[in-house]
Scaffold this motif. Structure first.
Motif, short mmCIF file in Angstrom:
data_model
loop_
_atom_site.label_atom_id
_atom_site.label_comp_id
_atom_site.label_asym_id
_atom_site.label_seq_id
_atom_site.Cartn_x
_atom_site.Cartn_y
_atom_site.Cartn_z
N LEU A 40 0.83 -1.20 0.00
CA LEU A 40 0.00 0.00 0.00
C LEU A 40 0.86 1.26 0.00
N LEU A 41 1.98 1.21 0.70
CA LEU A 41 2.88 2.37 0.71
C LEU A 41 3.43 2.63 -0.68
N ARG A 42 3.79 1.57 -1.41
CA ARG A 42 4.27 1.76 -2.79
C ARG A 42 3.17 2.37 -3.67
N SER A 43 1.93 1.95 -3.45
CA SER A 43 0.83 2.51 -4.23
C SER A 43 0.65 3.99 -3.93
N PHE A 44 0.74 4.35 -2.64
CA PHE A 44 0.60 5.76 -2.28
C PHE A 44 1.76 6.59 -2.83
N LEU A 45 2.96 6.02 -2.80
CA LEU A 45 4.12 6.75 -3.33
C LEU A 45 4.01 6.97 -4.83
N LEU A 46 3.27 6.11 -5.51
CA LEU A 46 3.04 6.30 -6.94
C LEU A 46 1.87 7.23 -7.19
N LEU A 48 0.31 9.55 -5.08
CA LEU A 48 0.35 10.92 -4.56
C LEU A 48 1.13 11.89 -5.47
N PRO A 49 2.31 11.50 -6.00
CA PRO A 49 2.97 12.42 -6.95
C PRO A 49 2.13 12.68 -8.20
N LEU A 50 1.41 11.66 -8.70
CA LEU A 50 0.54 11.88 -9.85
C LEU A 50 -0.57 12.88 -9.51
N ALA A 52 -0.49 15.16 -7.13
CA ALA A 52 0.11 16.48 -6.92
C ALA A 52 0.43 17.15 -8.26
N ALA A 53 1.02 16.38 -9.19
CA ALA A 53 1.35 16.94 -10.50
C ALA A 53 0.08 17.36 -11.24
N GLY A 54 -0.97 16.55 -11.15
CA GLY A 54 -2.23 16.90 -11.81
C GLY A 54 -2.85 18.15 -11.22
N THR A 55 -2.81 18.27 -9.90
CA THR A 55 -3.37 19.46 -9.25
C THR A 55 -2.60 20.71 -9.64
N VAL A 56 -1.27 20.61 -9.66
CA VAL A 56 -0.45 21.78 -10.03
C VAL A 56 -0.71 22.17 -11.48
N LEU A 106 -4.51 13.25 -14.75
CA LEU A 106 -3.57 12.72 -13.77
C LEU A 106 -4.25 12.48 -12.42
N ILE A 107 -5.14 13.37 -12.03
CA ILE A 107 -5.87 13.20 -10.77
C ILE A 107 -6.74 11.95 -10.83
N LEU A 108 -7.43 11.76 -11.96
CA LEU A 108 -8.27 10.56 -12.11
C LEU A 108 -7.42 9.29 -12.09
N VAL A 109 -6.27 9.31 -12.78
CA VAL A 109 -5.40 8.13 -12.82
C VAL A 109 -4.88 7.81 -11.42
N SER A 110 -4.49 8.82 -10.66
CA SER A 110 -3.97 8.58 -9.31
C SER A 110 -5.03 7.95 -8.42
#
Length: 206
Positions: A40-46, A48-50, A52-56, A106-110
């Motif tokens: 689950l941590l690996r999933s969150f690490l993948l 969350l950056p997606l 964040a990038a989508g939001t920015v 990106l937000i949807l994919v994350s």
């Protein structure tokens, strides 16, 4: 070794298929569930950056659109008298469209990554039980019962970080999964102790 009916449609002659009993029958001495925290941590690490990038990206595109045409933002207000409402158009530059659309994608994919990860790791039953009559390992709907009498020796394999059950009939069963609340070496010690007690008749099935 006893297995659930889903484990093998045509079991070998030395394998007994359990039909009436389930993995939680009998006297349970200890239970350990598969540790999903790392997955689950690996999933969150993948994810969350997606996210964040989508939001920015979406924010930058929308912000630039507002700064370039402020009249479009305020023209609908009754107190706005600095510009003709007719000038407040929805003219969006291609790169602004790309930023906003790409950001939303990106937000949807994350979120999709998180949902699939939760479904994959939390919806599947995966655990081991130390029962008085043997060790049970369950993965989804398939469970395997290894009776203590079938085990010759229990050892810890540091190279594989696995608990290895050496069988009297030959071969071995390696438990290489990580279980919550216990380290592999400590689990090997616990399984060895339970196996020793069972061999000496110190455990009762019920």
């Amino acid at each position: 070794m006893s297995v659930g009916p889903e484990d093998s449609p045509e079991p070998a002659a030395s394998v007994h298929v359990v039909e009436a009993e389930g993995p939680v029958t009998g006297r349970i001495l200890a239970a350990f569930r598969f540790d999903t925290r790392r997955a689950l941590l690996r999933s969150f690490l993948l994810a969350l950056p997606l996210m964040a990038a989508g939001t920015v990206a979406a924010t930058v595109g929308l912000r630039h659109l507002h700064l370039r045409s402020p009249a479009r933002v305020f023209a609908g207000r009754a107190t706005f008298q600095l510009a003709d409402p007719a000038s407040a158009s929805w003219q969006v530059l291609p790169w602004e469209q790309a930023l906003m659309a790409g950001g939303l994608l990106l937000i949807l994919v994350s979120n999709l990554v998180l949902v699939l990860s939760l479904r994959r790791h939390l919806a599947v039953e995966r655990f081991i039980l130390l029962r008085a009559d043997g060790l049970v390992r369950q993965v989804d709907t398939v469970y395997t019962l290894v009776e203590w009498d079938e085990i010759e020796h229990v050892r810890y394999d540091a190279a594989r970080a696995a608990v290895v059950l050496e069988m009297r009939a030959g071969g071995e069963l390696a438990l290489a999964d990580q279980y919550a609340g216990i380290q592999p070496e400590a689990l090997a010690t616990l399984v060895r102790d339970v196996h020793r007690k069972a061999i000496w008749g110190l455990l009762h099935a019920r």
